[in-house]
Write a protein that holds these residues in place. Structure first.
Motif, PDB file in Angstrom:
ATOM      1  N   ARG A  57      28.804-122.396  28.335  1.00 14.16           N
ATOM      2  CA  ARG A  57      27.603-122.721  29.117  1.00 14.16           C
ATOM      3  C   ARG A  57      27.290-124.211  29.029  1.00 14.16           C
ATOM      4  O   ARG A  57      27.036-124.850  30.044  1.00 14.16           O
ATOM      5  N   THR A  58      27.298-124.762  27.838  1.00 13.10           N
ATOM      6  CA  THR A  58      26.983-126.187  27.707  1.00 13.10           C
ATOM      7  C   THR A  58      28.101-127.058  28.258  1.00 13.10           C
ATOM      8  O   THR A  58      27.831-128.104  28.856  1.00 13.10           O
ATOM      9  N   GLY A  59      29.338-126.619  28.093  1.00  9.21           N
ATOM     10  CA  GLY A  59      30.455-127.379  28.661  1.00  9.21           C
ATOM     11  C   GLY A  59      30.402-127.405  30.175  1.00  9.21           C
ATOM     12  O   GLY A  59      30.636-128.449  30.804  1.00  9.21           O
ATOM     13  N   GLY A  60      30.110-126.271  30.766  1.00  7.96           N
ATOM     14  CA  GLY A  60      29.985-126.207  32.231  1.00  7.96           C
ATOM     15  C   GLY A  60      28.853-127.072  32.748  1.00  7.96           C
ATOM     16  O   GLY A  60      28.996-127.802  33.736  1.00  7.96           O
ATOM     17  N   ALA A  61      27.710-126.997  32.067  1.00 10.19           N
ATOM     18  CA  ALA A  61      26.571-127.828  32.468  1.00 10.19           C
ATOM     19  C   ALA A  61      26.891-129.307  32.299  1.00 10.19           C
ATOM     20  O   ALA A  61      26.544-130.133  33.155  1.00 10.19           O
ATOM     21  N   GLY A  62      27.574-129.646  31.216  1.00  8.96           N
ATOM     22  CA  GLY A  62      27.968-131.029  30.989  1.00  8.96           C
ATOM     23  C   GLY A  62      28.916-131.540  32.065  1.00  8.96           C
ATOM     24  O   GLY A  62      28.789-132.673  32.543  1.00  8.96           O
ATOM     25  N   LEU A  63      29.844-130.687  32.465  1.00  6.40           N
ATOM     26  CA  LEU A  63      30.779-131.066  33.521  1.00  6.40           C
ATOM     27  C   LEU A  63      30.046-131.308  34.842  1.00  6.40           C
ATOM     28  O   LEU A  63      30.315-132.292  35.546  1.00  6.40           O
ATOM     29  N   ILE A  64      29.111-130.447  35.154  1.00  8.28           N
ATOM     30  CA  ILE A  64      28.314-130.629  36.376  1.00  8.28           C
ATOM     31  C   ILE A  64      27.541-131.944  36.311  1.00  8.28           C
ATOM     32  O   ILE A  64      27.485-132.702  37.285  1.00  8.28           O
ATOM     33  N   LEU A  65      26.934-132.231  35.157  1.00  7.55           N
ATOM     34  CA  LEU A  65      26.195-133.490  35.002  1.00  7.55           C
ATOM     35  C   LEU A  65      27.111-134.697  35.145  1.00  7.55           C
ATOM     36  O   LEU A  65      26.732-135.716  35.744  1.00  7.55           O
ATOM     37  N   LEU A  66      28.320-134.623  34.601  1.00  5.52           N
ATOM     38  CA  LEU A  66      29.277-135.730  34.749  1.00  5.52           C
ATOM     39  C   LEU A  66      29.663-135.937  36.214  1.00  5.52           C
ATOM     40  O   LEU A  66      29.759-137.084  36.675  1.00  5.52           O
ATOM     41  N   ILE A  67      29.855-134.863  36.936  1.00  3.94           N
ATOM     42  CA  ILE A  67      30.192-134.967  38.357  1.00  3.94           C
ATOM     43  C   ILE A  67      29.037-135.591  39.138  1.00  3.94           C
ATOM     44  O   ILE A  67      29.228-136.517  39.938  1.00  3.94           O
ATOM     45  N   VAL A  68      27.819-135.117  38.891  1.00  2.00           N
ATOM     46  CA  VAL A  68      26.647-135.675  39.577  1.00  2.00           C
ATOM     47  C   VAL A  68      26.478-137.153  39.223  1.00  2.00           C
ATOM     48  O   VAL A  68      26.216-137.986  40.099  1.00  2.00           O
ATOM     49  N   ALA A  69      26.649-137.490  37.948  1.00  2.00           N
ATOM     50  CA  ALA A  69      26.515-138.885  37.524  1.00  2.00           C
ATOM     51  C   ALA A  69      27.559-139.771  38.196  1.00  2.00           C
ATOM     52  O   ALA A  69      27.269-140.887  38.631  1.00  2.00           O
ATOM     53  N   THR A  70      28.780-139.271  38.315  1.00  4.07           N
ATOM     54  CA  THR A  70      29.849-140.028  38.964  1.00  4.07           C
ATOM     55  C   THR A  70      29.545-140.220  40.452  1.00  4.07           C
ATOM     56  O   THR A  70      29.683-141.319  40.990  1.00  4.07           O
ATOM     57  N   LEU A  71      29.120-139.148  41.111  1.00  5.09           N
ATOM     58  CA  LEU A  71      28.838-139.211  42.543  1.00  5.09           C
ATOM     59  C   LEU A  71      27.641-140.108  42.865  1.00  5.09           C
ATOM     60  O   LEU A  71      27.581-140.689  43.951  1.00  5.09           O
ATOM     61  N   THR A  72      26.701-140.214  41.938  1.00  4.55           N
ATOM     62  CA  THR A  72      25.522-141.058  42.185  1.00  4.55           C
ATOM     63  C   THR A  72      25.690-142.471  41.643  1.00  4.55           C
ATOM     64  O   THR A  72      24.764-143.273  41.715  1.00  4.55           O
ATOM     65  N   GLY A  73      26.859-142.775  41.091  1.00  2.70           N
ATOM     66  CA  GLY A  73      27.136-144.139  40.648  1.00  2.70           C
ATOM     67  C   GLY A  73      26.516-144.534  39.318  1.00  2.70           C
ATOM     68  O   GLY A  73      26.339-145.716  39.033  1.00  2.70           O
ATOM     69  N   ARG A  74      26.206-143.573  38.487  1.00  5.39           N
ATOM     70  CA  ARG A  74      25.643-143.880  37.158  1.00  5.39           C
ATOM     71  C   ARG A  74      26.709-144.510  36.274  1.00  5.39           C
ATOM     72  O   ARG A  74      27.890-144.224  36.414  1.00  5.39           O
ATOM     73  N   THR A  75      26.272-145.350  35.370  1.00  5.57           N
ATOM     74  CA  THR A  75      27.220-145.957  34.433  1.00  5.57           C
ATOM     75  C   THR A  75      27.345-145.064  33.198  1.00  5.57           C
ATOM     76  O   THR A  75      26.417-144.329  32.843  1.00  5.57           O
ATOM     77  N   PHE A  76      28.491-145.144  32.566  1.00  6.55           N
ATOM     78  CA  PHE A  76      28.768-144.354  31.373  1.00  6.55           C
ATOM     79  C   PHE A  76      28.871-145.283  30.173  1.00  6.55           C
ATOM     80  O   PHE A  76      29.202-146.460  30.319  1.00  6.55           O
ATOM     81  N   PRO A  77      28.607-144.757  28.976  1.00 13.27           N
ATOM     82  CA  PRO A  77      28.777-145.581  27.774  1.00 13.27           C
ATOM     83  C   PRO A  77      30.208-146.092  27.674  1.00 13.27           C
ATOM     84  O   PRO A  77      31.153-145.406  28.054  1.00 13.27           O
ATOM     85  N   LYS A  78      30.332-147.292  27.154  1.00 12.87           N
ATOM     86  CA  LYS A  78      31.658-147.898  27.044  1.00 12.87           C
ATOM     87  C   LYS A  78      32.186-147.911  25.616  1.00 12.87           C
ATOM     88  O   LYS A  78      33.378-147.959  25.396  1.00 12.87           O
ATOM     89  N   ARG A  79      31.290-147.849  24.656  1.00 15.24           N
ATOM     90  CA  ARG A  79      31.720-147.900  23.253  1.00 15.24           C
ATOM     91  C   ARG A  79      32.061-146.509  22.741  1.00 15.24           C
ATOM     92  O   ARG A  79      31.394-145.523  23.051  1.00 15.24           O
ATOM     93  N   GLY A  80      33.093-146.437  21.930  1.00 13.86           N
ATOM     94  CA  GLY A  80      33.500-145.175  21.323  1.00 13.86           C
ATOM     95  C   GLY A  80      32.417-144.591  20.429  1.00 13.86           C
ATOM     96  O   GLY A  80      32.239-143.375  20.362  1.00 13.86           O
TER      97      GLY A  80
END
Length: 133
Positions: A57-80
């Motif tokens: 459930r959390t993995g699926g929700a996380g994947l959806i959030l990553l897709i939405v963030a990518t499609l809306t042009g959000r930036t992602f953390p760069k540091r490990g």
């Protein structure tokens, strides 16, 4: 706190007409969806263990959030180090929390589980008023 609340003259009839209709409908929709949570948990637990189901459930929700963030042009953390913190929070605060909720939901009826889970803020406020913080 309870003493303070009892002294307040709050007239709900004066508050509710000022509430925009869309906000009221959104509140009803959210309440309905939250109420559906535990019946669906019961169904999901027939096919999986609480921890595996929570991870999916959390993995699926996380994947959806990553897709939405990518499609809306959000930036992602760069540091490990930032990604390590995100993964740690997702495992400990979300997956384990959901697993505990799913395990608890498997022990009681879905309706009772919904009432108990969604009255937690009221119990927290009551406890807070008892310890006078």
């Amino acid at each position: 706190m309870l003493k303070w609340l009892s002294t307040q003259n709050i007239d709900l009839d004066q508050i509710s007409p000022n509430l925009p209709q869309r906000a009221a409908l959104a509140g009803v929709a959210v309440s309905f969806l939250v109420a559906l949570c535990f019946p669906f948990i019961r169904l999901g637990l027939e096919a999986s263990t609480p921890m595996i189901f929570a991870a999916w459930r959390t993995g699926g929700a996380g994947l959806i959030l990553l897709i939405v963030a990518t499609l809306t042009g959000r930036t992602f953390p760069k540091r490990g180090q930032d990604w390590q913190r995100i993964v740690g929070v997702s495992i400990f605060a979300t997956t384990i929390g959901f697993a505990a909720m799913f395990f608890g939901g498997s022990l009681v009826a879905p309706g009772l589980a919904t009432v108990i889970a969604n009255t937690q803020p009221l119990f927290a406020a009551l406890l807070l008023s008892l310890i006078h913080i």
